[in-house]
Enzyme design. Sequence first.
Site, PDB file in Angstrom:
ATOM      1  N   ASP A 130       0.814  -1.212   0.000  1.00 28.76           N
ATOM      2  CA  ASP A 130       0.000   0.000   0.000  1.00 28.76           C
ATOM      3  C   ASP A 130       0.845   1.258   0.000  1.00 28.76           C
ATOM      4  O   ASP A 130       1.972   1.270   0.525  1.00 28.76           O
ATOM      5  CB  ASP A 130      -0.877   0.047   1.257  1.00 28.76           C
ATOM      6  CG  ASP A 130      -2.111  -0.815   1.155  1.00 28.76           C
ATOM      7  OD1 ASP A 130      -2.200  -1.630   0.225  1.00 28.76           O
ATOM      8  OD2 ASP A 130      -2.986  -0.688   2.035  1.00 28.76           O
ATOM      9  N   HIS A 138      -5.165   3.013  -4.072  1.00 33.93           N
ATOM     10  CA  HIS A 138      -5.343   3.209  -2.630  1.00 33.93           C
ATOM     11  C   HIS A 138      -5.892   4.614  -2.366  1.00 33.93           C
ATOM     12  O   HIS A 138      -5.677   5.171  -1.302  1.00 33.93           O
ATOM     13  CB  HIS A 138      -3.997   3.011  -1.917  1.00 33.93           C
ATOM     14  CG  HIS A 138      -4.097   2.852  -0.428  1.00 33.93           C
ATOM     15  ND1 HIS A 138      -5.080   2.109   0.181  1.00 33.93           N
ATOM     16  CD2 HIS A 138      -3.324   3.339   0.585  1.00 33.93           C
ATOM     17  CE1 HIS A 138      -4.897   2.140   1.497  1.00 33.93           C
ATOM     18  NE2 HIS A 138      -3.847   2.887   1.773  1.00 33.93           N
ATOM     19  N   HIS A 141      -5.576   9.440   0.468  1.00 30.06           N
ATOM     20  CA  HIS A 141      -5.718   8.640   1.697  1.00 30.06           C
ATOM     21  C   HIS A 141      -6.777   9.189   2.650  1.00 30.06           C
ATOM     22  O   HIS A 141      -6.675   9.045   3.864  1.00 30.06           O
ATOM     23  CB  HIS A 141      -4.373   8.533   2.425  1.00 30.06           C
ATOM     24  CG  HIS A 141      -4.242   7.277   3.244  1.00 30.06           C
ATOM     25  ND1 HIS A 141      -4.532   7.217   4.586  1.00 30.06           N
ATOM     26  CD2 HIS A 141      -3.852   6.025   2.913  1.00 30.06           C
ATOM     27  CE1 HIS A 141      -4.318   5.990   5.045  1.00 30.06           C
ATOM     28  NE2 HIS A 141      -3.913   5.250   4.041  1.00 30.06           N
ATOM     29  N   HIS A 186       3.740  -2.080   3.468  1.00 27.94           N
ATOM     30  CA  HIS A 186       3.883  -0.719   2.927  1.00 27.94           C
ATOM     31  C   HIS A 186       5.345  -0.507   2.547  1.00 27.94           C
ATOM     32  O   HIS A 186       6.213  -0.519   3.424  1.00 27.94           O
ATOM     33  CB  HIS A 186       3.507   0.331   3.982  1.00 27.94           C
ATOM     34  CG  HIS A 186       2.115   0.217   4.517  1.00 27.94           C
ATOM     35  ND1 HIS A 186       1.763  -0.729   5.451  1.00 27.94           N
ATOM     36  CD2 HIS A 186       0.998   0.958   4.250  1.00 27.94           C
ATOM     37  CE1 HIS A 186       0.473  -0.575   5.748  1.00 27.94           C
ATOM     38  NE2 HIS A 186      -0.004   0.437   5.033  1.00 27.94           N
TER      39      HIS A 186
END
Length: 259
Positions: free
Chosen positions: A70, A121, A125, A215
């Site tokens: 991510d 994603h 965010h 990540h």
Amino acid sequence: MRKAARRLRPAALASAVACLALTLSGCAQVDTTAPSTARAEAAHAGAHGAQAGFGSVDCRQAKCIALTFDAGPSENSARLLDILKEKKVPATFFLLGKRHIEKYPELVRRMAAEGHEVASHTWDHKILTQISDAQIREELKRPDDAIERLIGHRPTLMRPPQGRTDSNVHRIAKEEGLAEVLWSVTAKDYTTNDSALITERVLDQASRDGIILLHDIYPGTVPAVPGIIDALKQRGYVFVTVPQLLAPGKAEPGKVYRP
């Protein structure tokens, strides 16, 4: 990626504690479809074979697991792609638009060119369950537009920030042609730069049809990847992208997938 914590009143704190049990899906109870269910439904409907890419892997037979990353691309992504190429392992990348896709377009192209699944994603965010419908659409549409310009096709998968989603997000995701993908394994690599600890956490949680959340923006994560891959291969796992994990089923827009 995390936002700064806010001071909570007692009632809000109790609610937040309750939410810890639902980390994968935010505070909402979410109906999800397991990879095995997607495969079984496709077989019942008469679909045959496995999706191509990195060889034909049939997860109805193989002990599959999906490696996902991510919030990239980042300055660490080139090294990660080198590792994946050396190990002959595909991954699924859920990319952020602002400051990431914008900053590293050549890495997005490389991900697609080397056979990885490129997904979204969101743009910035934002927590999708806390913003307006118009903002949700913008968070979903902008990265898809940017990715399509770079690799020639739009993503079909997205991961909601912090895994927080609800029926309204599902509806808008369906309108945008996106399925949501959550996870079953998290190293919580945003809490540590200790690569050995990240590896240990992944290996402790790994299981067949698992979806691993990492990540590559954090410094301890990419150095942990070779050891994670080697250890799971020794246990008999075959690495696949999320679409390969679902094949011969296909991710349906508006649905949420999680082992």
